[in-house]
Design an enzyme around this catalytic site. Sequence first.
Site: not given
Length: 306
Positions: A52, A216-217, A221-222, A224
């Site tokens: 990160y 990513s809640p 898509g991944f 998008e």
Amino acid sequence: MRTVPFGSANLQVSAVAVGCMRMNALSESEAERFVKEALDMGVNYFDHADIYGGGSCEELFGKVLQANPGMRSRIFLQSKAGIVPGVMYDNSKEYLLQAVDRILLRLHTDYLDSFLIHRPDALADPLDTAEALDTLVESGKVRYVGVSNQRSGQMKLLSAYMKNRLMVDQLQLSLTNATMIQSGMEANMLTDGAVDRDGQVLDYCRLEKITIQTWSPFQHGFIEGTFLGNPMFPELNQALSELADKYETSNTAIAAAWILNHPAKMQLIAGSMKTERLREICGAADLTLKKEEWYQLYRAAGHMLP
């Protein structure tokens, strides 16, 4: 703040965790204020990874810890390693041990509460990886270990060589990215949703008392973007708005509550560095949706009820 079990460790942690991937966008004073405000909300779990910001997010967080000597004992600190950006994945013992030493230096701490393998390495020897995780625990540099983005079979294989138990699997899950739920709902069917893309990971984690951390809640898509307010998802956003009005909260909180209301007692990783948005998400921890409302959102996201 409601809590959830941390694996099989007889330990409770905040249902919402802060994902620190974007922390390097803050100044040191802003980061310090944000961490303090998160703690005031009852969020005690902070999730990092060595990639990160190329390590800058951990370095910034470490400066916050240095400036606040009593803060470390109030925090459940997690980081991940195993990705060599743009090159390969590396779950070898040598790499993981060195990665944790670098993480500890950046964070200015003697130990991690939790350390996860970030992505599965196709060329990893499970015995070698298991030795790395056990060595980290035995050395005191890490209290607990887990994985990220792994299927049940991969965890079974790794666990077969380990002395310590895996506590966490960090997986993508949102209303629109719900394959681990969808495949069970469409079992014994020839639909696209019936395809098991996750190796029955939801059931496996529940059986083995492995906490699922959802990343990513609010994404579709991944990478998008978010489905919140997105014209591609009119039915979902309408349903979210109706429930937000009913419970006098935000669409964000309702979408988070959909995850947190699942009986698997998942932990939601919130990636926002904005205090007000984090407060919205934290409000979801104490929001109980009715069963028909949970299914209303599931259907509105485009999933079928056979």
